[in-house]
Design a protein around this motif. Sequence first.
Motif, mmCIF file in Angstrom:
data_model
loop_
_atom_site.group_PDB
_atom_site.id
_atom_site.type_symbol
_atom_site.label_atom_id
_atom_site.label_comp_id
_atom_site.label_asym_id
_atom_site.label_seq_id
_atom_site.Cartn_x
_atom_site.Cartn_y
_atom_site.Cartn_z
ATOM 1 N N PHE A 13 0.797 -1.220 0.000
ATOM 2 C CA PHE A 13 0.000 0.000 0.000
ATOM 3 C C PHE A 13 0.834 1.277 0.000
ATOM 4 C CE2 PHE A 13 0.560 -1.302 4.422
ATOM 5 C CZ PHE A 13 0.920 -0.124 5.056
ATOM 6 N N ASP A 14 2.156 1.151 0.073
ATOM 7 C CA ASP A 14 3.031 2.321 0.028
ATOM 8 C C ASP A 14 4.338 1.907 -0.625
ATOM 9 O OD1 ASP A 14 5.076 4.329 0.932
ATOM 10 O OD2 ASP A 14 3.348 5.165 2.003
ATOM 11 N N ALA A 15 4.837 2.719 -1.535
ATOM 12 C CA ALA A 15 6.070 2.388 -2.254
ATOM 13 C C ALA A 15 7.247 2.190 -1.310
ATOM 14 C CB ALA A 15 6.392 3.486 -3.269
ATOM 15 N N GLU A 16 7.218 2.826 -0.143
ATOM 16 C CA GLU A 16 8.299 2.672 0.823
ATOM 17 C C GLU A 16 8.398 1.244 1.363
ATOM 18 O OE1 GLU A 16 10.619 5.017 1.872
ATOM 19 O OE2 GLU A 16 9.841 6.157 0.190
ATOM 20 N N LEU A 17 7.346 0.454 1.171
ATOM 21 C CA LEU A 17 7.335 -0.923 1.671
ATOM 22 C C LEU A 17 7.769 -1.940 0.623
ATOM 23 C CD1 LEU A 17 3.941 -0.836 3.616
ATOM 24 C CD2 LEU A 17 6.243 -0.378 4.490
ATOM 25 N N ALA A 35 12.026 -4.984 -4.402
ATOM 26 C CA ALA A 35 12.228 -4.503 -5.770
ATOM 27 C C ALA A 35 13.648 -3.978 -5.971
ATOM 28 C CB ALA A 35 11.216 -3.414 -6.095
ATOM 29 N N ALA A 36 14.219 -3.384 -4.938
ATOM 30 C CA ALA A 36 15.571 -2.827 -5.047
ATOM 31 C C ALA A 36 16.618 -3.906 -5.295
ATOM 32 C CB ALA A 36 15.917 -2.059 -3.770
ATOM 33 N N ASP A 57 26.163 -5.985 6.491
ATOM 34 C CA ASP A 57 26.908 -4.839 5.974
ATOM 35 C C ASP A 57 26.503 -4.471 4.554
ATOM 36 O OD1 ASP A 57 28.374 -4.671 8.350
ATOM 37 O OD2 ASP A 57 29.850 -6.143 7.629
ATOM 38 N N GLN A 58 25.753 -5.364 3.892
ATOM 39 C CA GLN A 58 25.395 -5.116 2.501
ATOM 40 C C GLN A 58 23.900 -4.881 2.286
ATOM 41 O OE1 GLN A 58 27.546 -7.825 -0.346
ATOM 42 N NE2 GLN A 58 28.232 -8.817 1.537
ATOM 43 N N VAL A 59 23.077 -5.445 3.146
ATOM 44 C CA VAL A 59 21.630 -5.256 3.034
ATOM 45 C C VAL A 59 21.159 -4.511 4.278
ATOM 46 C CG1 VAL A 59 19.382 -6.348 2.757
ATOM 47 C CG2 VAL A 59 21.409 -7.384 1.708
ATOM 48 N N ARG A 60 20.999 -3.216 4.113
ATOM 49 C CA ARG A 60 20.651 -2.346 5.242
ATOM 50 C C ARG A 60 19.744 -1.240 4.713
ATOM 51 N NH1 ARG A 60 21.536 -3.164 10.772
ATOM 52 N NH2 ARG A 60 22.427 -1.326 11.790
#
Length: 295
Positions: free
Chosen positions: A196-200, A204-205, A251-254
């Motif tokens: 419901f929000d692109a921040e969630l 996708a990144a 250290d890489q996924v934050r």
Amino acid sequence: MNWDDLRVFLAVARAEGLSGAAPRLRLDPATAGRRIARLEQSLGAVLFARSPQGYTLTEAGQRLLPRAEAAEAALAEGLEAGDGAGRLSGTIRIGAPDGCANYLLPQVCAAIGAVHPDLDIQILALPRVVNLSRREADLAITVSAPATQRLSAERLSDYRLSLAASTDWLARHGTPESPEALKGARMIGYIPDMIFDAELDYLAAFGVTRVPMASNAVSVQLNLARAGAGLAIVHDFALPAAPGLVRVLPDQVRLTRTFWLVTHAGPRDARLDRFTTLLREGMRTEIARLEALVG
């Protein structure tokens, strides 16, 4: 025109109907309807357009609404000033996404309630944006600032998220060597068409296009990860409540996101202002405390 009739008017306007307003008023719908009719008669104006779908404000009703809200705020401020003990009372409802509602608000609200035992705090946990314009809650915590000028938003606190999995899952499948490996990993996340929000949209990144284990609720995603269903992006503040989960590639996924505190624009009563101050301080303190536990 008296305050009690205005109170009924506000409840019906906010609920957009008699059935939704009646429980909050502690009246039956028929009585609430008679009170609205009495108010309309005293004003010589129709305040609501009635239909099977509910009650909609007419132009006269829309003109009365800000005056009624101002009277409500003035009354609440007067009651607050007369409270010699300085305690908050009444009911305040907070709307929040379920991650915040499950892992932060219980501790924060319990602390506020211990100091203000006459205050009833309601936590509305929803996997969507809480609609303050329809008066679903008195204030809301969101992950994006609202775009409408009818609402006021302030930056509440940043929070962090990490990749995590159960020790059992990692023992069976091994640890991904890099973020690129997530494209082919068994991922846990949101149901794609219910974000419901692109921040969630965390995955996708990382180029993840398939989410074989999904839920619209953060708490379910966390429990799927604990059950060994795969890898998940989880709130750092939730990890202390999830024994058996460990961070992966820390250290890489934050990820960093922001909570916003959203209220109705315009005048606000002193009671809600005081509660908002306590909530703001409590949230920031609790996020910092929990995140410090996981490093």
